[in-house]
Each structure stands twice: as structure tokens, then as C-alpha cells.
Motif scaffolding. Structure first.
Motif, PDB file in Angstrom:
ATOM      1  N   GLY A 200      -4.635 -17.204   5.041  1.00  0.00           N
ATOM      2  CA  GLY A 200      -5.153 -18.262   5.909  1.00  0.00           C
ATOM      3  C   GLY A 200      -5.954 -19.335   5.210  1.00  0.00           C
ATOM      4  O   GLY A 200      -6.461 -20.255   5.865  1.00  0.00           O
ATOM      5  N   LEU A 201      -6.065 -19.252   3.889  1.00  0.00           N
ATOM      6  CA  LEU A 201      -6.887 -20.235   3.165  1.00  0.00           C
ATOM      7  C   LEU A 201      -6.353 -21.662   3.298  1.00  0.00           C
ATOM      8  O   LEU A 201      -7.119 -22.623   3.284  1.00  0.00           O
ATOM      9  CB  LEU A 201      -6.992 -19.843   1.688  1.00  0.00           C
ATOM     10  CG  LEU A 201      -7.864 -18.626   1.371  1.00  0.00           C
ATOM     11  CD1 LEU A 201      -7.888 -18.355  -0.130  1.00  0.00           C
ATOM     12  CD2 LEU A 201      -9.297 -18.822   1.890  1.00  0.00           C
ATOM     13  N   SER A 202      -5.049 -21.801   3.410  1.00  0.00           N
ATOM     14  CA  SER A 202      -4.471 -23.147   3.514  1.00  0.00           C
ATOM     15  C   SER A 202      -4.205 -23.563   4.962  1.00  0.00           C
ATOM     16  O   SER A 202      -3.679 -24.646   5.212  1.00  0.00           O
ATOM     17  CB  SER A 202      -3.156 -23.202   2.728  1.00  0.00           C
ATOM     18  OG  SER A 202      -2.239 -22.247   3.225  1.00  0.00           O
ATOM     19  N   ALA A 203      -4.578 -22.711   5.921  1.00  0.00           N
ATOM     20  CA  ALA A 203      -4.333 -23.025   7.335  1.00  0.00           C
ATOM     21  C   ALA A 203      -5.246 -24.151   7.808  1.00  0.00           C
ATOM     22  O   ALA A 203      -6.419 -24.235   7.410  1.00  0.00           O
ATOM     23  CB  ALA A 203      -4.543 -21.780   8.188  1.00  0.00           C
ATOM     24  N   GLN A 204      -4.718 -25.000   8.646  1.00  0.00           N
ATOM     25  CA  GLN A 204      -5.473 -26.128   9.192  1.00  0.00           C
ATOM     26  C   GLN A 204      -6.044 -25.778  10.566  1.00  0.00           C
ATOM     27  O   GLN A 204      -5.517 -24.922  11.278  1.00  0.00           O
ATOM     28  CB  GLN A 204      -4.559 -27.356   9.309  1.00  0.00           C
ATOM     29  CG  GLN A 204      -3.916 -27.784   7.998  1.00  0.00           C
ATOM     30  CD  GLN A 204      -4.935 -28.215   6.954  1.00  0.00           C
ATOM     31  OE1 GLN A 204      -5.868 -28.976   7.266  1.00  0.00           O
ATOM     32  NE2 GLN A 204      -4.777 -27.750   5.728  1.00  0.00           N
ATOM     33  N   ASN A 205      -7.135 -26.449  10.923  1.00  0.00           N
ATOM     34  CA  ASN A 205      -7.711 -26.357  12.270  1.00  0.00           C
ATOM     35  C   ASN A 205      -8.257 -24.964  12.594  1.00  0.00           C
ATOM     36  O   ASN A 205      -8.254 -24.545  13.752  1.00  0.00           O
ATOM     37  CB  ASN A 205      -6.660 -26.758  13.321  1.00  0.00           C
ATOM     38  CG  ASN A 205      -7.286 -27.121  14.661  1.00  0.00           C
ATOM     39  OD1 ASN A 205      -8.403 -27.631  14.718  1.00  0.00           O
ATOM     40  ND2 ASN A 205      -6.564 -26.840  15.744  1.00  0.00           N
ATOM     41  N   GLY A 212     -10.292 -17.887   5.901  1.00  0.00           N
ATOM     42  CA  GLY A 212      -8.883 -17.607   6.127  1.00  0.00           C
ATOM     43  C   GLY A 212      -8.716 -17.119   7.553  1.00  0.00           C
ATOM     44  O   GLY A 212      -9.307 -17.669   8.490  1.00  0.00           O
ATOM     45  N   TYR A 213      -7.941 -16.053   7.731  1.00  0.00           N
ATOM     46  CA  TYR A 213      -7.748 -15.490   9.062  1.00  0.00           C
ATOM     47  C   TYR A 213      -8.736 -14.360   9.347  1.00  0.00           C
ATOM     48  O   TYR A 213      -8.373 -13.343   9.951  1.00  0.00           O
ATOM     49  CB  TYR A 213      -6.315 -14.996   9.224  1.00  0.00           C
ATOM     50  CG  TYR A 213      -5.291 -16.106   9.269  1.00  0.00           C
ATOM     51  CD1 TYR A 213      -5.387 -17.154  10.189  1.00  0.00           C
ATOM     52  CD2 TYR A 213      -4.210 -16.119   8.385  1.00  0.00           C
ATOM     53  CE1 TYR A 213      -4.463 -18.181  10.223  1.00  0.00           C
ATOM     54  CE2 TYR A 213      -3.271 -17.138   8.417  1.00  0.00           C
ATOM     55  CZ  TYR A 213      -3.400 -18.162   9.328  1.00  0.00           C
ATOM     56  OH  TYR A 213      -2.483 -19.180   9.365  1.00  0.00           O
ATOM     57  N   VAL A 214      -9.973 -14.546   8.929  1.00  0.00           N
ATOM     58  CA  VAL A 214     -11.045 -13.588   9.227  1.00  0.00           C
ATOM     59  C   VAL A 214     -12.212 -14.371   9.809  1.00  0.00           C
ATOM     60  O   VAL A 214     -12.730 -15.293   9.166  1.00  0.00           O
ATOM     61  CB  VAL A 214     -11.501 -12.828   7.963  1.00  0.00           C
ATOM     62  CG1 VAL A 214     -12.657 -11.886   8.298  1.00  0.00           C
ATOM     63  CG2 VAL A 214     -10.342 -12.058   7.341  1.00  0.00           C
ATOM     64  N   TYR A 215     -12.630 -14.029  11.030  1.00  0.00           N
ATOM     65  CA  TYR A 215     -13.730 -14.737  11.685  1.00  0.00           C
ATOM     66  C   TYR A 215     -15.025 -13.994  11.397  1.00  0.00           C
ATOM     67  O   TYR A 215     -15.261 -12.888  11.905  1.00  0.00           O
ATOM     68  CB  TYR A 215     -13.470 -14.848  13.189  1.00  0.00           C
ATOM     69  CG  TYR A 215     -14.471 -15.727  13.893  1.00  0.00           C
ATOM     70  CD1 TYR A 215     -14.643 -17.056  13.516  1.00  0.00           C
ATOM     71  CD2 TYR A 215     -15.252 -15.228  14.932  1.00  0.00           C
ATOM     72  CE1 TYR A 215     -15.562 -17.861  14.156  1.00  0.00           C
ATOM     73  CE2 TYR A 215     -16.171 -16.036  15.582  1.00  0.00           C
ATOM     74  CZ  TYR A 215     -16.324 -17.350  15.187  1.00  0.00           C
ATOM     75  OH  TYR A 215     -17.252 -18.155  15.818  1.00  0.00           O
ATOM     76  N   LEU A 216     -15.864 -14.580  10.558  1.00  0.00           N
ATOM     77  CA  LEU A 216     -17.026 -13.882   9.997  1.00  0.00           C
ATOM     78  C   LEU A 216     -18.077 -13.458  11.030  1.00  0.00           C
ATOM     79  O   LEU A 216     -18.608 -12.344  10.933  1.00  0.00           O
ATOM     80  CB  LEU A 216     -17.658 -14.746   8.902  1.00  0.00           C
ATOM     81  CG  LEU A 216     -16.751 -15.019   7.696  1.00  0.00           C
ATOM     82  CD1 LEU A 216     -17.456 -15.918   6.685  1.00  0.00           C
ATOM     83  CD2 LEU A 216     -16.312 -13.715   7.034  1.00  0.00           C
ATOM     84  N   PRO A 217     -18.449 -14.290  12.032  1.00  0.00           N
ATOM     85  CA  PRO A 217     -19.453 -13.819  13.009  1.00  0.00           C
ATOM     86  C   PRO A 217     -19.021 -12.541  13.720  1.00  0.00           C
ATOM     87  O   PRO A 217     -19.812 -11.616  13.911  1.00  0.00           O
ATOM     88  CB  PRO A 217     -19.580 -15.001  13.984  1.00  0.00           C
ATOM     89  CG  PRO A 217     -19.201 -16.192  13.179  1.00  0.00           C
ATOM     90  CD  PRO A 217     -18.114 -15.711  12.264  1.00  0.00           C
ATOM     91  N   ALA A 218     -17.744 -12.493  14.134  1.00  0.00           N
ATOM     92  CA  ALA A 218     -17.236 -11.287  14.797  1.00  0.00           C
ATOM     93  C   ALA A 218     -17.237 -10.111  13.827  1.00  0.00           C
ATOM     94  O   ALA A 218     -17.588  -8.982  14.198  1.00  0.00           O
ATOM     95  CB  ALA A 218     -15.830 -11.531  15.337  1.00  0.00           C
ATOM     96  N   LEU A 219     -16.865 -10.365  12.579  1.00  0.00           N
ATOM     97  CA  LEU A 219     -16.793  -9.290  11.584  1.00  0.00           C
ATOM     98  C   LEU A 219     -18.152  -8.651  11.359  1.00  0.00           C
ATOM     99  O   LEU A 219     -18.278  -7.414  11.328  1.00  0.00           O
ATOM    100  CB  LEU A 219     -16.250  -9.842  10.266  1.00  0.00           C
ATOM    101  CG  LEU A 219     -16.170  -8.856   9.106  1.00  0.00           C
ATOM    102  CD1 LEU A 219     -15.238  -7.706   9.441  1.00  0.00           C
ATOM    103  CD2 LEU A 219     -15.723  -9.555   7.831  1.00  0.00           C
ATOM    104  N   VAL A 220     -19.197  -9.470  11.226  1.00  0.00           N
ATOM    105  CA  VAL A 220     -20.545  -8.949  10.978  1.00  0.00           C
ATOM    106  C   VAL A 220     -21.005  -8.061  12.128  1.00  0.00           C
ATOM    107  O   VAL A 220     -21.541  -6.962  11.925  1.00  0.00           O
ATOM    108  CB  VAL A 220     -21.541 -10.110  10.753  1.00  0.00           C
ATOM    109  CG1 VAL A 220     -22.972  -9.586  10.709  1.00  0.00           C
ATOM    110  CG2 VAL A 220     -21.221 -10.840   9.457  1.00  0.00           C
TER     111      VAL A 220
END
Length: 265
Positions: A200-205, A212-220
Motif C-alpha cells: 500500500g505504500l504507492s496507494a493514493q488517497n 500502506g494498508y495498515v491503519y495505525l490508530p486502530a492497530l495501537v
């Protein structure tokens, strides 16, 4: 934002208990709940499923550590089997995450729902595979790991619904199969986590705070709460009738799958 954080924390707590109790890593619940939450937060629709899968696997990295160590203290982890299956697991999961990035969102959701139906059917029927053989060598275990890892990456789980039956089919006792499955969840989650992040590093928007395709607030939030509750799930698994609990859990999954199907069509 506060409501979404509370949701992530509750999901994490449930995932930890499920990882210790059923050896399923919690992803089977985390993925659809993240899909619903990300949709409610108006994340870009084309990224929602991939973000849910990547974030789920990222959380299972930590859940599997806590759960497998708790099982290991009870002598319920076959570390030799875990190491032999890991090469195939790592390759299958990493490749699977990149394949998922090129599959249409609706197709990914359908794959997840189909897998959900499989899980529910196994839980309702309560069938155990007939133990008819011994565990194969490293090559055979790696081949099995390739399949388990590939499927797990497409549905964002720690692989317990696949690895537990596989181990039991090879004469591994139920509690030891669950404990070993929890340990196998670590290479699955680690490889899938990095796979989705890189894909997901090159994904836009993408939404803010996404790696990438990892949402950090949810992950924490998921990690913090799941690490606390995984040992509780292990204690429950050694004291309560797991088959009955699985059937109750299956009813919940059935409702989740129905909601996802409605969203797809």
C-alpha cells in the motif's frame, strides 16, 4: 474519533480472548468490524477491505506472541512443528497480501464471506478430522504452510481455523494443536503485516495515519487491549467446554457474514 477508539479497544479485547480460547487469532471478527468502522468513518471505499486485512494481521503479530507464550507455559506448543511450517507460511502470506492488493474490493469481501461460512459450518458441526498420520518433514510442512499462509493473508486471520484441523489430522492433541496454532499465527501475521504495508505504500488517497494498508490508530488500540486479554482466553480454554462456546461464536459470525453480504449487494 473517541467512539472509534473505543470500538478498536473493544475489538482488541475480544480478539485477545478469542486467540487464547479458540486459536483463531481474532481476525475473523476484527476484519468485518474494521470494515464496518472504516465505512462509518468515510474512508475511501476502494481501500477499506485492504486496510481491514492489513490492520488485522498487524494486531495478530502481538496477539499471537501473548497467546503462544501463555500456551507454552502449559506445555501446549510444538515449537518444532511451528519452525518447520514457518518457511512456507512466510512466503505464502507475503505473496498473498500482494495478490490481495490487486483483487477488486467486492471480490475480497466475497472471499471473506465464503471463508466465514466455512468457519461457521465447522463450528456448528463440531467435526474433528480423523487423526490418521504423523506430521510430515520440513518440505511437507512448508507446502502446507504455503497454502495456510496464502489463504490467511486473503482473509486477514492468524490461520487457526486452518492450522488447528491440519495439526489434529496429524495426530496432534486438541489443546496442543490450539497452542501450536497460536504460535504459527506469529509468522503469518508478521509476513502479512509487512506485505500489506509494502503493497500500500504507492496507494493514493489513503486516510491520515495509514502506513500502506495498515491503519495505525486502530492497530495501537487493538494491540494494547488484545495483549491484556489473550492470557484470559488461554485460562478459559483449559477450564470451559470449548465446543459449546464455538457454537455460540458461530451464531455471531453468521450475523456478521449476513451484514457483509448485504453491504456487498
Amino acid at each position: 474519533m473517541l467512539v472509534s477508539i473505543i470500538i478498536y479497544c473493544v475489538l482488541g479485547a475480544c480478539a485477545g480472548v478469542l486467540a487464547g480460547l479458540l486459536g483463531v487469532g481474532g481476525g475473523i471478527v476484527i476484519v468485518p468490524m474494521l470494515v464496518f468502522t472504516f465505512g462509518w468513518l468515510n474512508f475511501p471505499p476502494e481501500h477499506i477491505m485492504l486496510l481491514a486485512l492489513g490492520t488485522s494481521l498487524g494486531s495478530i503479530v502481538f496477539t499471537s506472541i501473548s497467546s503462544s507464550l501463555s500456551h507454552s507455559r502449559r506445555g501446549a506448543v510444538d515449537w518444532r512443528a511451528m519452525l518447520r511450517i514457518s518457511p512456507g507460511i512466510l512466503l505464502g502470506t507475503f505473496c498473498g497480501s500482494h495478490v490481495a492488493a490487486h483483487i477488486p474490493k467486492q471480490a475480497l469481501q466475497i472471499i471473506f464471506v465464503v471463508f466465514l461460512v466455512y468457519v461457521v459450518s465447522q463450528m456448528f458441526l463440531g467435526k474433528k478430522p480423523k487423526a490418521s498420520r504423523e506430521l510430515p518433514g520440513t518440505l511437507g510442512m512448508s507446502a502446507a504452510g504455503l497454502v495456510i499462509g496464502g489463504i490467511s493473508s486473503l482473509v486477514g486471520i492468524g490461520g487457526g481455523t486452518l492450522s488447528v484441523p491440519y495439526l489434529m489430522w496429524h495426530n496432534v492433541e486438541m489443546h496442543r494443536a490450539v497452542g501450536t496454532s497460536a504460535a504459527i499465527g506469529f509468522p503469518i501475521a508478521l509476513s502479512g503485516f509487512f506485505g500489506y504495508m509494502l503493497a500500500g505504500l504507492s496507494a493514493q488517497n489513503l486516510p491520515p495515519y495509514a502506513a500502506g494498508y495498515v491503519y495505525l490508530p486502530a492497530l495501537v488500540c487493538l494491540v494494547t487491549c488484545s495483549m491484556l486479554t489473550a492470557p484470559l482466553g488461554v485460562r478459559i480454554s483449559h477450564s470451559l467446554p470449548v465446543p459449546k462456546l464455538k457454537r455460540c461464536f458461530a451464531i455471531l459470525l453468521l450475523c456478521v457474514g449476513a451484514k457483509m453480504l448485504l453491504d456487498i449487494f
